[in-house]
Design a protein around this motif. Structure first.
Motif, mmCIF file in Angstrom:
data_model
loop_
_atom_site.group_PDB
_atom_site.id
_atom_site.type_symbol
_atom_site.label_atom_id
_atom_site.label_comp_id
_atom_site.label_asym_id
_atom_site.label_seq_id
_atom_site.Cartn_x
_atom_site.Cartn_y
_atom_site.Cartn_z
ATOM 1 N N GLU A 238 0.818 -1.207 0.000
ATOM 2 C CA GLU A 238 0.000 0.000 0.000
ATOM 3 C C GLU A 238 0.856 1.262 0.000
ATOM 4 N N TYR A 251 -0.400 -2.092 10.034
ATOM 5 C CA TYR A 251 0.086 -3.006 8.993
ATOM 6 C C TYR A 251 0.894 -4.136 9.625
ATOM 7 N N THR A 260 -5.796 1.610 7.066
ATOM 8 C CA THR A 260 -5.419 3.011 7.164
ATOM 9 C C THR A 260 -6.668 3.774 7.557
ATOM 10 N N VAL A 269 -5.305 6.079 -0.685
ATOM 11 C CA VAL A 269 -4.600 4.829 -0.419
ATOM 12 C C VAL A 269 -4.622 3.988 -1.687
ATOM 13 N N SER A 270 -3.446 3.582 -2.149
ATOM 14 C CA SER A 270 -3.325 2.819 -3.391
ATOM 15 C C SER A 270 -2.662 1.477 -3.123
ATOM 16 N N SER A 271 -3.089 0.464 -3.884
ATOM 17 C CA SER A 271 -2.485 -0.865 -3.779
ATOM 18 C C SER A 271 -2.752 -1.637 -5.057
ATOM 19 N N SER A 275 -7.034 2.393 -6.141
ATOM 20 C CA SER A 275 -6.914 3.378 -5.069
ATOM 21 C C SER A 275 -8.287 3.798 -4.577
ATOM 22 N N ILE A 293 -8.556 -3.872 -2.173
ATOM 23 C CA ILE A 293 -8.639 -2.826 -1.174
ATOM 24 C C ILE A 293 -10.100 -2.421 -0.975
#
Length: 379
Positions: A238, A251, A260, A269-271, A275, A293
């Motif tokens: 992330e 985490y 988060t 928040v990106s993964s 996002s 996510i």
């Protein structure tokens, strides 16, 4: 409770599992004792509880000429007599607790405190719990100090290099506070770390987190004051992009979800190419073992930052979720005997309390424990 098992317990020939069975049984029937309490009164109360247990058990009659209920009662009386003898002949409270147990504890365990290791760019390590207050390190354009138990980075001119990284790490049973070179405050929970440059670049502020950390990010602009300098937190897969906000990053690899949680401001928040943007009171989470996510709304932000405020706070939490926090803060190992309890708990207790106070929440819900040194067995 079988008579033979009771006999082995008092003769000292029972295995650890058999001793545990007897102790757990006794813990389930004993009532709080007070100094100078009448022995006969205690014996009567335990006998009454024992009789309830016996009366609730089915009667097996392989041999009709024997009164099995009477034999069971006799075995229980034998146990009561032995236990009462042990209780009133112990001279110290700690000896009595070895049998009765406070959650079957032979001794209590103190909570964690302020402790961390600072690893500098050249590989030197400083143990912060023993380091004296004052200047810890100075180099071109930078000074690092310990002030009132907090690590503070103070750039002194523009000649400091942004390519040198430091790492602050907390072990189990510890937490620590840090002021980054831009003035942002970071609180690290137990078994966590943050990696950051000694001085941030002019256009971006990047840090990397493992474990749990709470951020209060300072507002910072570019030289021409036209743009805010973004603050980016990397946590595993992330990436959390911040302009200026208060948020918590959770985490831990062993926990069921990585979260988060946003308290103030806005973050993205990106993964893995996806996002989500968060507003205060929202969270972004990824379940352990999954990649997608999720955006969670109307979250209880108090739960996310309770640790930073010096509390354990649970809301419909499972036993493993609670015990994971206990293991990290009290530096203990947790193992499960048999099936993992499925109960869920809500409650609040100070992180400054000894372990027994936290365990008491679970004891009231019927969860049984045995503690040996720094190992907790959950039944």
């Amino acid at each position: 409770m079988q008579q033979e098992l009771i006999k082995k317990y008092f003769e000292g020939t029972a295995t650890e599992e058999e001793r545990t069975e007897v102790e757990l049984w006794y813990a389930s029937v004993q009532l709080p004792l007070q100094q100078g309490q009448d022995q006969q009164a205690v014996r009567s109360r335990i006998y009454a509880k024992t009789k309830q247990v016996i009366d609730a058990e089915p009667i097996v009659r392989k041999f009709p000429w024997l009164n099995w209920r009477l034999l069971s009662a006799a075995a229980a009386v034998l146990l009561i007599a032995g236990v009462v003898f042990l209780i009133f002949n112990s001279q110290q409270k700690t000896e009595r607790n070895a049998l009765l147990g406070n959650a079957l504890m032979g001794h209590d365990i103190a909570p964690g405190g302020n402790q961390a290791v600072l690893t500098l760019a050249d590989g030197r390590q400083i143990s912060l719990d023993t380091a004296a207050e004052g200047k810890l390190m100075a180099s071109t354009g930078l000074q690092v100090s310990k002030k009132n138990g907090i690590i503070v980075y103070s750039p002194t001119n523009a000649n400091a290099s942004p390519g040198r990284y430091n790492t602050l790490s907390t072990p189990k049973g510890a937490q620590y506070e840090l002021v980054l070179p831009d003035g942002s405050h970071v609180w690290l929970n137990a078994l966590s770390s943050i990696r950051y440059p000694e001085v941030f670049s002019m256009n971006q502020r990047n840090v990397e987190v493992k474990g749990e950390a709470y951020f209060e990010v300072a507002h910072q602009q570019t030289k021409d004051r036209k743009l805010r300098i973004p603050f980016v937190v990397k946590a595993g897969t992330e990436q959390i992009e911040v302009l200026g906000t208060h948020f918590n990053v959770h985490y831990y690899q062993g926990d069921p979800m990585r979260l988060t949680t946003l308290l103030e401001g806005a973050v993205k928040v990106s993964s893995r190419g996806k996002s989500v943007s968060l507003s205060p009171g929202q969270a972004a989470g990824i379940e352990n073992g999954k990649q997608e996510i999720q955006k969670l709304s109307d979250v209880n932000t108090e739960l996310a930052v309770a640790w930073k405020e010096g509390e354990f706070q649970f809301e419909d939490a499972s036993v493993p979720e609670i015990m994971n926090q206990v293991a990290r803060w009290y530096d203990v190992e947790v193992v499960y005997q048999g099936e993992i309890p499925q109960e869920h708990f809500s409650g609040r207790v100070s992180r400054t309390e000894n372990l027994s106070q936290v365990i008491e929440i679970l004891k009231r819900g019927g969860i049984r424990f045995k503690i040996n040194e720094r190992k907790i067995t959950v039944y």
